[in-house]
Design an enzyme around this catalytic site. Structure first.
Site, PDB file in Angstrom:
ATOM      1  N   MET A  90      -7.722   8.250  10.967  1.00  0.00           N
ATOM      2  CA  MET A  90      -8.584   9.222  10.325  1.00  0.00           C
ATOM      3  C   MET A  90      -9.536  10.050  10.463  1.00  0.00           C
ATOM      4  O   MET A  90     -10.940   9.827  10.457  1.00  0.00           O
ATOM      5  CB  MET A  90      -9.201   7.857   8.993  1.00  0.00           C
ATOM      6  CG  MET A  90      -7.887   7.220   8.696  1.00  0.00           C
ATOM      7  SD  MET A  90      -8.769   5.543   7.509  1.00  0.00           S
ATOM      8  CE  MET A  90      -9.572   4.723   8.594  1.00  0.00           C
ATOM      9  N   ASP A 105       0.701  -1.187   0.429  1.00  0.00           N
ATOM     10  CA  ASP A 105      -0.043   0.328  -0.286  1.00  0.00           C
ATOM     11  C   ASP A 105       0.614   1.395  -0.157  1.00  0.00           C
ATOM     12  O   ASP A 105       2.049   1.252   0.158  1.00  0.00           O
ATOM     13  CB  ASP A 105      -0.799   0.495   0.615  1.00  0.00           C
ATOM     14  CG  ASP A 105      -2.079  -0.744   1.426  1.00  0.00           C
ATOM     15  OD1 ASP A 105      -1.954  -0.741   2.006  1.00  0.00           O
ATOM     16  OD2 ASP A 105      -2.465  -1.737   0.686  1.00  0.00           O
ATOM     17  N   LYS A 139      -4.990   1.897  -2.514  1.00  0.00           N
ATOM     18  CA  LYS A 139      -6.286   2.280  -2.866  1.00  0.00           C
ATOM     19  C   LYS A 139      -6.962   4.250  -2.856  1.00  0.00           C
ATOM     20  O   LYS A 139      -7.579   4.414  -2.806  1.00  0.00           O
ATOM     21  CB  LYS A 139      -7.297   1.954  -2.018  1.00  0.00           C
ATOM     22  CG  LYS A 139      -7.260   0.704  -1.661  1.00  0.00           C
ATOM     23  CD  LYS A 139      -8.220  -0.143  -0.712  1.00  0.00           C
ATOM     24  CE  LYS A 139      -8.023  -1.947  -0.698  1.00  0.00           C
ATOM     25  NZ  LYS A 139      -8.371  -2.045   0.784  1.00  0.00           N
TER      26      LYS A 139
END
Lengths: 266, 266
Positions: free
Chosen positions: B168, B35, B56
């Site tokens: 987040m 990632d 992503k």
């Protein structure tokens, strides 16, 4: 001339699970102050540093926290590069704050090299990720150790999406089991005891909130152990058990008692 | 002939904060699926392995979780030693369980090499240990990211001895701020936003529960960021700030607005 102190997390007990920076700090140190708890002995072999044991276990000489603080200050003021090696991660119930504040009060520079916490790595080695999509999106970590005069545990009310990890749970199993039930945890919710997690001696006992204390006693679970509470424990049995660990029921010293227990619950 | 997959935690974004075992796994791998999020680019330099980006983000080709699972199975079935590199720790909101279950279903062996989670190391770099004797004996970690249709956050009711970490948190700041207030968190309780923690680009903004969302907007806090909520945040100002980080108020792009804000609260 002033030295400095590097707080280094040793990881969960396997010498290869220290960080690259942590290993380099050990190699460069003049003196290393270490605990027994959770530090792999191999990490201390072949170094040029003087080694000072400051642990509080095993019947050896016990230093108070104040004595450890004073020792770190004194070594750094002699101009030495000191490593303070701690099991797991220094920031997770590792008292790095107390020792670092003592250094800051004397103007001694320090650094913190984080480590892999046993709180996350021991469950993973037992095939239990603390979060899993659709099962748990959060976790809570608390100590189950209590000092004289302390009451209660910082266990949150039951939330099916939150995994709970308790450190040092062996001696207080009946007390935290009662606290879980009072806070709404279902009796059938799975519980895993992970002993010596992420090491070749790893043992795992899977139980439930309702049976945890009795099962841990029957299987003679001993420290160092942590406990994981929540639906993620079920993932171990659904394909995530990858470590060749010993099931605590297989290696209990009194197989007859444990067999009876297993039959009674089958 | 079947290969295998090693899930490796890359740590919080500094290449030296991977574990010794994790680094060795990268060096020995035939192929590495990685990632972007949280993986230091230096970790991928000079390796013999084929590198496959499966992230992503960043507008590049986006693979679904099912496609990633299928890719890992296919590579291992070709007999390759695969590393699946993830930021932080694979077991903390890292989806290791989903990918490992897909491998288990095909009988493909896997291992998990834990990593240093940003959830614990970024606060430490900001001078904030998650636990501190007499201040906090526990912490709770939850995601503040919400997918379409999801409501709520797994934030426990207020307990002064529990530190809360939200991952987040930038886009949902107004929503989790409201959730904290509903669950009894005092308006004056300190909150720290830690951006790019444990890297040279670390920025820290200290605010309060009552002012968090407005302050984060004024200081233009962007991802990757996590937030720490609790009395331990105060330790940063009492001597534990050791990293030469940039205070978010110092480096905001609109100093005038931020100056006004600081004056208004002084």
């Amino acid at each position: 001339m002033k030295g400095m102190v590097r707080f280094v997390g040793a990881g969960p007990g396997d010498p290869d699970l220290i960080t690259v920076r942590g290993l380099r700090a050990l190699q460069e140190a003049d003196v290393i102050c270490y605990d027994a708890l959770g530090v792999a002995p191999e990490l201390l072999e072949g170094l040029r540093a003087e080694l000072i044991y400051v642990g509080k276990r095993c019947g050896r000489h016990s230093r108070s926290q104040e004595e450890i603080n004073a020792l770190l200050v004194e070594l750094a003021q002699r101009g030495l590069e000191v490593v303070r090696l701690k099991g797991g991660d220094p920031g997770v119930l590792g008292r790095v704050g107390e020792e670092a504040l003592a250094l800051a009060a004397e103007g001694i520079p320090f650094e913190i090299v984080p480590g892999v916490s046993s709180a996350t790595s021991a469950p993973l080695s037992a095939g239990i990720p603390l979060t899993h999509r659709g099962v748990a999106d959060s976790f809570a970590l608390a100590t189950a150790h209590r000092r004289k005069g302390e009451e209660g545990f910082s266990i949150p009310p039951y939330n099916e999406r939150t995994t709970v990890v308790l450190l040092m749970p062996v001696r207080t199993a009946r007390a935290w089991q009662a606290a879980l039930l009072r806070r709404g945890y279902p009796r059938e919710l799975p519980v895993a005891f992970v002993s010596r997690g992420a090491t070749p001696a790893q043992r795992v006992l899977v139980s439930t909130v309702g049976a945890a204390a009795a099962d841990a006693e029957a299987a003679r679970i001993t420290a160092p152990t942590l406990v994981v509470i929540g639906r993620v424990v079920g993932l171990r049995g659904r394909g995530l058990r990858w470590w060749n660990d010993r099931d605590a029921r297989e290696c209990a010293e009194e197989p007859t008692r444990v067999d009876v227990l297993a039959e009674a619950r089958a």
